[in-house]
Structures are given as C-alpha cells and as structure tokens.
Design an enzyme around this catalytic site. Structure first.
Site, PDB file in Angstrom:
ATOM      1  N   ASP A   1     -37.657  45.884 -32.188  1.00  0.00           N
ATOM      2  CA  ASP A   1     -37.732  46.068 -33.638  1.00  0.00           C
ATOM      3  C   ASP A   1     -39.093  45.540 -34.109  1.00  0.00           C
ATOM      4  OD1 ASP A   1     -37.501  43.337 -33.605  1.00  0.00           O
ATOM      5  OD2 ASP A   1     -35.524  43.271 -34.510  1.00  0.00           O
TER       6      ASP A   1
ATOM      7  N   ASP B   1     -27.727  49.765 -32.126  1.00  0.00           N
ATOM      8  CA  ASP B   1     -27.832  48.437 -31.520  1.00  0.00           C
ATOM      9  C   ASP B   1     -26.970  47.491 -32.340  1.00  0.00           C
ATOM     10  OD1 ASP B   1     -29.546  46.105 -33.074  1.00  0.00           O
ATOM     11  OD2 ASP B   1     -29.981  48.115 -33.824  1.00  0.00           O
TER      12      ASP B   1
END
Lengths: 377, 377
Positions: free
Chosen positions: A93, A268
């Site tokens: 991320d 996720d």
C-alpha cells in the site's frame, strides 16, 4: 508485453470474473485474497504456511516498513521479497491509510502529509513521489498511489476535497512511477467516501490517466456493508474490464462473496489472523468461537474435511484449551485455519465462476454458514 | 520385556553413555533433550517443528495440566498424546516442583501438599497417590514420583527433612504405580539439596526400592553450576548403570556438555523457547542476541550450515527487525532455531560418545562458542 504485467480474464459470470494476473515473480489467480504482512510478517504465521494456504500474493504495509526497518535498509538487503523470504508477488500500500489511522499530529497539504511516527515521534514526510520511491525501494510488484483516506461518516465537502487531492496525487504518483522496471504495476485508488457521484468522477478521472489496475479505497472504515457495496456498485461499471479491481481492506467472508459477485478481483484484510488470535475460526459452518465452553470436551476437529492440517489434526477441546490458557499456539493454529479458509473460499469462487455457477456456490456457502456449527457430539 | 520399557547402553566414553530407551510409543536416543510443553504446548512452536528438530520425547507439566484443562478431561479425550497430537513418548513431571514455585499458600505435610491454584485460587491437594493417578490419566510414558523440591540455598535440617519426606513419598508412588500398563515407567528422584552425603543416601534408598530410571532433582533452582555438577558427581556413582539418569530442569548448552560427560542421559529445560522469545539464539558461535544493533543491516543467516531452515532462510537483519518490532514470528523462528541447536548438540554428543571422542567434541564445541559470532560482514 513479454515479462510484463498482464491481466487476463478467463471466465465471467454476471459481473464476476475469474482470471490471472501474470507478473515476473509469479501468477495471481483472481479473485485473489492477499494476507497482510504488516511489518514484514503475518502475526503468528510462518511464511511457508501462508504459501501452503494457497496465497499467490501478500500485502506489505509501506507505513510500517518505512518507519522500521526503513525502505533504504530493505533495499540494501535486496528488497522486501528477499528480506521476508517470500519470492512470490507482493503488493504494497502507499502508507496513506495508516498515516491517517496510526500517526500522530499529521498535517495534510497539497504537497503530501507530514506526521509524527507512532514509534518514536520522529517527524516524517510522505509525498506522492516519496510513496512511490519507497515502494520502488521495497521492490513491490504492485505499488499503490498515495491517497488521502477519510473515516466515514465525513462531511460532503471534506470528502470532495480529499477525493480531488487524491486525484492530483494520483497524477504525481503516475509520473514518479515512470521508468519502473518492466512488470512492475501501479494501481490508482478510487476515492469518494459514501458519495456515488464522487466515486464515479474519481473512477473516470483515474481511468483517463491510465493505471495498471484500479483499487476502491476509503471503505471498510466504519461504514455499513450496504454502503460499502453501494460504493462498489457505483464504481465498478466505470472501470475498464481488462484491468484488475481491488477492494482495499475488505473483509469478512460474506463481504468477499458479495464483492466478487459485483466484479471485484482482489482483496486484503487482517481478519484471518486478527480473529485467529482472538479465538475465532472461520469455517464452512460459519464463524466458531473457540473460547466457548461447549468446546471444552469436544474431541472432534474443527472440520474433518478441511484441506488445512490445523483444522483436522487437533480437537476442538485442545484448541479451546490453548485459547483459554493464552498459549501462543492457539492463535497460531487458528490463524492458519482462517488463512486456509479464506483461500479455499476464493478458490471455490474461482471454480464457480468458471462453471458459471457463482450464485449457486454463494448460496450453498451462505446456507452452510446459516446452518451453523455441528450439533454437540 | 517385550513391548516394555527398556534401556540399552550402546556406547560408553568415560562416565558418558549413549543408548536407547525403548518404549511402546517409540525409542528415545540418549543422551536426550526433552523440550517442555508446559500447558500442552511449547510456547510459539508447532508440534511438527518439535519433531523436525529431532526430539524423540517431550515433557508435560502435571501441575499445569491438572489445573487446566484437568487430568480427567484429558483422559476422557484419549490421553495427553492424542490431546496434543504428539504420538511419541512423553514424560510428565509430578507437579511437585511447580507447586513449590507457582502455587499460593501451599502447605506440605506427611500426606502431601495442599495449595491454592495460581489460576483461580481453588484449593487442590496433591498426594503421592494423586500425582501417580494424574500421570496415569495423562497416560505418560514416563511418570515421576512426587517429591518436595526446595529452593537453594536452604538450611541443612530443612534439606534433610525434605529429602526424607521425598523418599517416603517415593515408596508410596511406587506402590501406587503398581498395575500400570506394560511399558510405562516410573522414575524416582534423588534429592538432598547441595549436601553430597544426603544425595548419596537418597540415591541408595531409591535404588533399594527399585525404579525404572533415576532423576536428579532439586537442582537448577538458583545454585551455581559448580554446585550442580558437584551434586551430579555425588549422585551418579550410586545409580545403577543399566537405568537412565535424568537431570531435571537443566540447562544451558554448557550444562548439557558437562552433565553428559558425568553420565547423565536425559534433560529438560525451557531455555530454547524462553530465550528464543527474548531474541536470543543458541548457535555453534555461542549465544547470539538478535536485539543487538549490529545485526540490523546484516544480510547473512544465523548459520548457513545449520540443519534448521529458520537459521538458514532468514537474514540476521530480518530476525533483528522481527525481534525489535515485537513480531511473534521473531520468537517463533528463534525458538525453532534453538530447539534444533539443542537437538543437534545432543546428536553430536551421541555420535562423539559412539566414537569415543566426547572430550574432543566438547572441546571443539566450547572453542566454537569461545571464538564467538562471525566477524562483521
């Protein structure tokens, strides 16, 4: 392109798709669930167990890794894959989400975000360019643009401001990503809070810029499942069919069923390990709380038909004992059980999509959860 | 006897012996190190990892298991082996040691010990007969007599009283053990504190009663290594050569080298997992503290030549990071490293005894520790 990043849709079933993301480090079967290795590790799980569960790709958190041990250090050690000994694909991320949720005294302006590290109070700056640089240092297979992520509910004007800022950051990230090695991908992130019109605008603007994939961000931050799914519905039609779609931070098994049916390809979430540590097992009988006294004398395994050794080889009585006694092994075993269950759920959806039967699979799965756990022995 | 408990000395080298303990559930190669599964689990380690490290036998703690989940419960679930899913031999202690170290308001008299559970304050009685009954319910392959274990230093009269009481309890345990299934063994425990004369008397009295094996107890409780080894020296000559000798709760790698050379065959200790959790690795280079900043950028594994995957597959930098970040995986990996190291040390001693070269092996091993860790890269 050869040796590049490529997404191939193999089957569709309604809005749902099953496909493959090919990358130099490996192929990801979609819909895919990515376990979260926050600080370079899943909590209480060995990397070989993550792989055995069936994960093709895992997620690393830029925020945590940039603060400790540091992106430059990981680069000097050969990149994140070598550092954690996971040679398969990794998505990182951008750090934006955790700056908002964990850092102190953060200050967002046009340039980026300045914050104090939650570890030692050090002042750190994260700009779109630095977020891309860090992810390049980590050598992520899939990098994410820096975005500003709000908690919901939020004021409409505030959402609009953050969404527009995230789009300007998306452009800067795209520019900073130019010259990345072949096969490395950058995803844009659709923002817009719980405003369908803003989601639509954000998606269109990102698609105009052109990314290797598109994430739906800023959800799983306190809103209801209905709002989350409405935002997925408001976004997916505006994303190109030939690019993967990633719903960030989601979710429960039910969330996964619902979002795959709406055309999402990647997920996720920390739930498999977090719930495992807290004594909760995800199974085809629904979620089972091993703390419950009814398991104390139960000689049966969690699920004798599971592919997961931990679900077959130990009695519920033993798992109950470990959880009650705060033995680390309890959380370790249940985390593995949950990682297997999530991967098996994704595999079941992939097979069902290929067979044109996702609705039937989802119905059967939900019936199993609704029937609940095995009756007492 | 067929299908029974048998100890065979295969090789001797000075006072040291290498042999086999054959039991219905498996054969234990001696000298043996028994990892400790306190509450039915090693802390942070999977059972298949304990086996992969090379353990033939593990230890379970009667005190913990009798309080939670309870001996009767474990018996109803098919015994401790099935409960923890370890089909190989298990030795259980008698509970005596931990009653002394963990329980509150304990009161020792001729009959046994009454104490309050450290878990819920329940009043519990442990007599020699109940200690044997519990270990039968657990279905231990090797059971231990109940003894009274003092902390050292202690007053001479107090040591003499506890030693005499332990001998009377030994007789009662032996009687209570009559009728145990074939192949189950009962060990007596030599007490006597730091008094060589009492140790001698205790050993002789136990040998007169006749046990399947003899433990040296009441050590590793605060005394120096010199006192501990002096007590081993005061005891071993009075134990029969054809029975296994077990030094309880010991110890460091150096303790193991020293005690095997003095004729000890079995050991148990929590150090491999406890030190692993605290960031300390046992290696052929000595103990390595992974918290040390010198590892932060070190790409080398702990020991590239180790048989242990965790010692080979991860960099010192990664292990350092995990330990500093309090990631459970750090303790999990280092515990496995340490369990492999302990088992490899025992295997090395067994081979050296067979080759008549224990002194050479011990010297080489100590030299490796003294040279210390690899120089900086």
């Amino acid at each position: 392109m050869a040796d590049g990043f490529a997404f191939e849709v193999l089957h569709t079933d309604g809005a749902a798709r099953a496909g493959l993301i090919r990358m130099p480090r490996g192929t990801v079967r979609t819909p895919a669930f990515m376990p979260v290795g926050t600080q370079g590790a899943l909590k209480g799980v060995h990397w070989h167990e993550v792989r055995a569960a069936g994960a093709d790709i895992v997620l690393g958190n830029t925020y945590h890794l940039m603060l400790r041990p540091g992106a430059e250090r990981i680069a000097a050690l050969g990149g994140l894959h070598r550092f954690i000994n996971w040679p398969h694909p990794i998505l990182t991320d951008s750090g934006g989400f955790q700056v908002m949720s964990l850092a102190e005294l953060r200050k967002v302006d046009e340039n980026g975000v300045i914050f104090r590290s939650h570890l030692d109070g050090a002042v750190v700056e994260l700009t779109p360019e630095r977020a891309i640089e860090i992810q390049r240092l980590l050598d992520a297979d899939i990098a994410m643009q820096l975005d500003e992520c709000l908690e919901l509910p939020a004021q409409g004007a505030e959402i609009a401001r953050a969404t527009a800022l995230s789009l300007r950051w998306a452009e800067r990230c795209k520019r900073a990503f130019e010259g990345a090695p072949p096969g490395r991908a950058l995803f844009g992130i659709v923002q817009g809070g719980d405003d369908a019109r803003l989601r639509h605008e954000s998606a269109r603007a990102l698609v105009d810029m052109g990314f290797d994939g598109y994430a739906i961000g800023g959800l799983a931050v306190g809103e209801t499942q209905a709002v989350m799914l409405a935002m997925v519905d408001a976004t997916v039609p505006h994303l190109p069919a030939q690019r993967p779609r990633y719903l960030m931070g989601v979710g429960t098994p039910e969330d996964l069923l619902a979002a795959v049916a709406r055309g999402v390809d990647m997920f996720d979430c920390v739930l498999p390990t977090r719930n495992g540590r807290h004594g909760l097992a995800f199974t085809r009988f629904g979620a089972i709380n091993l703390k419950n006294a009814r398991h104390a004398g139960d000689p049966r395994p969690l699920d004798a038909e599971s592919r997961c050794p931990a679900a077959r080889d130990f009695s519920r009585a033993y798992l109950h004992h470990l959880v009650k006694a705060n033995e680390a092994l309890g959380g370790m075993l249940l985390s593995v059980v949950n990682l297997f269950y999530y991967q098996d759920l994704m595999a079941g959806m992939r097979d069902a999509i290929a067979a044109g039967n996702l609705a039937g699979f989802a119905g059967m799965t939900r019936e199993g959860w609704a029937r609940g756990d095995l009756p007492a022995p």
